[in-house]
Design an enzyme around this catalytic site. Structure first.
Site, PDB file in Angstrom:
ATOM      1  N   ASP A 195      -4.022 -12.209  -5.349  1.00 48.44           N
ATOM      2  CA  ASP A 195      -3.868 -10.758  -5.319  1.00 48.44           C
ATOM      3  C   ASP A 195      -3.459 -10.318  -6.720  1.00 48.44           C
ATOM      4  O   ASP A 195      -3.039 -11.137  -7.545  1.00 48.44           O
ATOM      5  CB  ASP A 195      -2.780 -10.373  -4.298  1.00 48.44           C
ATOM      6  N   SER A 196      -3.541  -9.017  -6.953  1.00 46.81           N
ATOM      7  CA  SER A 196      -3.078  -8.485  -8.238  1.00 46.81           C
ATOM      8  C   SER A 196      -1.567  -8.653  -8.386  1.00 46.81           C
ATOM      9  O   SER A 196      -1.055  -8.620  -9.498  1.00 46.81           O
ATOM     10  CB  SER A 196      -3.440  -7.008  -8.324  1.00 46.81           C
ATOM     11  N   TYR A 253      -4.265  -3.428 -10.313  1.00 45.99           N
ATOM     12  CA  TYR A 253      -5.718  -3.450 -10.481  1.00 45.99           C
ATOM     13  C   TYR A 253      -6.306  -2.085 -10.049  1.00 45.99           C
ATOM     14  O   TYR A 253      -7.395  -1.705 -10.463  1.00 45.99           O
ATOM     15  CB  TYR A 253      -6.354  -4.525  -9.602  1.00 45.99           C
ATOM     16  N   GLY A 254      -5.583  -1.417  -9.178  1.00 46.70           N
ATOM     17  CA  GLY A 254      -6.127  -0.222  -8.502  1.00 46.70           C
ATOM     18  C   GLY A 254      -6.515   0.909  -9.422  1.00 46.70           C
ATOM     19  O   GLY A 254      -7.349   1.739  -9.076  1.00 46.70           O
ATOM     20  N   CYS A 285      -6.483  -9.003  -2.338  1.00 46.04           N
ATOM     21  CA  CYS A 285      -6.463  -7.688  -2.990  1.00 46.04           C
ATOM     22  C   CYS A 285      -7.696  -6.871  -2.587  1.00 46.04           C
ATOM     23  O   CYS A 285      -8.836  -7.283  -2.822  1.00 46.04           O
ATOM     24  CB  CYS A 285      -6.452  -7.907  -4.496  1.00 46.04           C
ATOM     25  N   ASN A 286      -7.462  -5.710  -2.007  1.00 48.85           N
ATOM     26  CA  ASN A 286      -8.580  -4.854  -1.594  1.00 48.85           C
ATOM     27  C   ASN A 286      -9.373  -4.367  -2.796  1.00 48.85           C
ATOM     28  O   ASN A 286     -10.601  -4.274  -2.740  1.00 48.85           O
ATOM     29  CB  ASN A 286      -8.051  -3.645  -0.820  1.00 48.85           C
ATOM     30  N   THR A 287      -8.677  -4.051  -3.895  1.00 50.00           N
ATOM     31  CA  THR A 287      -9.374  -3.551  -5.085  1.00 50.00           C
ATOM     32  C   THR A 287     -10.308  -4.630  -5.638  1.00 50.00           C
ATOM     33  O   THR A 287     -11.453  -4.354  -6.004  1.00 50.00           O
ATOM     34  CB  THR A 287      -8.350  -3.133  -6.170  1.00 50.00           C
ATOM     35  N   GLU A 294       7.020  -1.285  -2.980  1.00 52.94           N
ATOM     36  CA  GLU A 294       7.726  -2.216  -3.864  1.00 52.94           C
ATOM     37  C   GLU A 294       9.204  -1.861  -4.003  1.00 52.94           C
ATOM     38  O   GLU A 294      10.033  -2.735  -4.232  1.00 52.94           O
ATOM     39  CB  GLU A 294       7.028  -2.278  -5.225  1.00 52.94           C
ATOM     40  N   CYS A 344      -5.260  -1.516   1.510  1.00 54.55           N
ATOM     41  CA  CYS A 344      -4.474  -1.956   0.350  1.00 54.55           C
ATOM     42  C   CYS A 344      -3.411  -2.924   0.852  1.00 54.55           C
ATOM     43  O   CYS A 344      -2.827  -2.708   1.918  1.00 54.55           O
ATOM     44  CB  CYS A 344      -3.820  -0.746  -0.317  1.00 54.55           C
ATOM     45  N   THR A 345      -3.178  -3.972   0.059  1.00 51.66           N
ATOM     46  CA  THR A 345      -2.211  -5.004   0.454  1.00 51.66           C
ATOM     47  C   THR A 345      -0.820  -4.448   0.772  1.00 51.66           C
ATOM     48  O   THR A 345      -0.105  -5.001   1.595  1.00 51.66           O
ATOM     49  CB  THR A 345      -2.021  -5.995  -0.710  1.00 51.66           C
ATOM     50  N   HIS A 346      -0.429  -3.373   0.077  1.00 50.18           N
ATOM     51  CA  HIS A 346       0.950  -2.876   0.207  1.00 50.18           C
ATOM     52  C   HIS A 346       1.174  -2.024   1.454  1.00 50.18           C
ATOM     53  O   HIS A 346       2.296  -1.893   1.925  1.00 50.18           O
ATOM     54  CB  HIS A 346       1.311  -2.029  -1.010  1.00 50.18           C
TER      55      HIS A 346
END
Ligand code: DGL
Length: 278
Positions: A17-18, A49-50, A80-82, A158, A194-196
């Site tokens: 992932d980023s 990365y987004g 990572c989705n991006t 975060e 998105c991962t978050h």
């Protein structure tokens, strides 16, 4: 089982992932395939990365994957989705082992959940601009997709401002989801692209219900990616005896704040991150 089968089964699964967000995918993977060894790489020196261009995301993603392949992984999960939205064809072309992205599993979860066919997709700017979710969802006739970039959800996750009652998180969610429902009031399913965002599931679920005046299904890629990994490995023998837990080795390109943030995403203590340079 031959000794070749055993050594093949013992090869780890690679996830990148980023940053730390991809640990939400590792969490789902370890729940679904607890016996598997996992190598995780977070490109924390170059996150996000987004907001970057597709070319840069592709270049960074290829470097992440090369790092995992050098560790002899048997499968790559692009958490990572991006990266999945912008670099999957290049990653697949460069890998001798199967590569699973986040977009198709997330889209399949949304298609399974929707009743009206009206789906909302939220993600980073890079994911939304790529149109990858629209393409994956358009495979089903009659589906209508509204997408929106929600960049402020990443720092909120975060910072740990994720509680369903958090006033700031609620205000940000109201603004973003208000815009999403203004584009299509009939949305009955939202993909957390998105991962978050899974960390903000409570806030997003409550705000979507408030705005729509009814329940809205909230789906993400993590569980579906773990399922796709299980299917991809189906022919292999189980890596460990039942009840045993596979090892998790974590690497990052920068270690600032990792000890503090990573456990929130992984849902268990992270023993340590080894610093690497790509
Ligand atoms: N991991 C990214 C994603 O899932 C979010 C953070 C970033 O922008 O790098 O799209």
């Amino acid at each position: 089982m031959t000794s070749t089968d055993v050594s093949e089964a013992r090869r780890p699964i690679g996830v990148f992932d980023s940053g730390v967000g991809g640990l939400t995918v590792v969490r789902a993977l370890r729940a679904r395939l607890p016996g598997e060894d996992v190598v995780y790489l977070g490109d924390t020196a170059r996150v996000p990365y987004g907001s970057k261009s597709p070319r840069t995301v592709e270049r960074y993603s290829l470097a992440c994957q090369a790092f995992l392949l050098a560790r002899d992984v048997k499968l790559v999960l692009v958490a990572c989705n991006t990266a999945s939205a912008n670099a999957l064809p290049a990653l697949r072309a460069a890998s001798p082992v199967p590569v699973i992205g986040a977009v198709d599993p997330g889209a399949e979860s949304a298609l399974a959940a929707t009743r009206s066919g009206h789906i909302g997709v939220i993600g980073t700017l890079g994911t939304v601009r790529s149109g990858a979710y629209e393409r994956a969802l358009a495979a089903r006739p009659g589906v209508r997709v509204a997408s929106l970039a929600c960049p402020l959800f990443v720092p909120l996750a975060e910072e740990g401002w994720t509680d369903a009652g958090d006033a700031v998180a609620r205000a940000v969610a109201r603004r973003y989801l208000g815009e999403l429902f203004a584009r299509d009031a009939a949305i009955d399913t939202i993909v957390l692209g998105c991962t978050h965002y899974p960390l903000l599931r409570g806030v997003i679920t409550a705000t979507a219900r408030e705005l729509a005046g009814r329940d809205v299904a909230i789906v993400d890629s993590a569980t579906a990616m773990a399922e796709a990994a299980a299917v991809a490995l189906r022919r292999g023998p189980p890596a460990l005896a039942q009840g045993e837990r596979g090892a998790l080795a974590c690497f990052a390109t920068d270690t600032s704040r990792l000890d503090e943030i990573a456990p929130c995403f992984l849902g268990e203590p992270v023993t340590s991150f080894e610093l690497v340079d790509l």
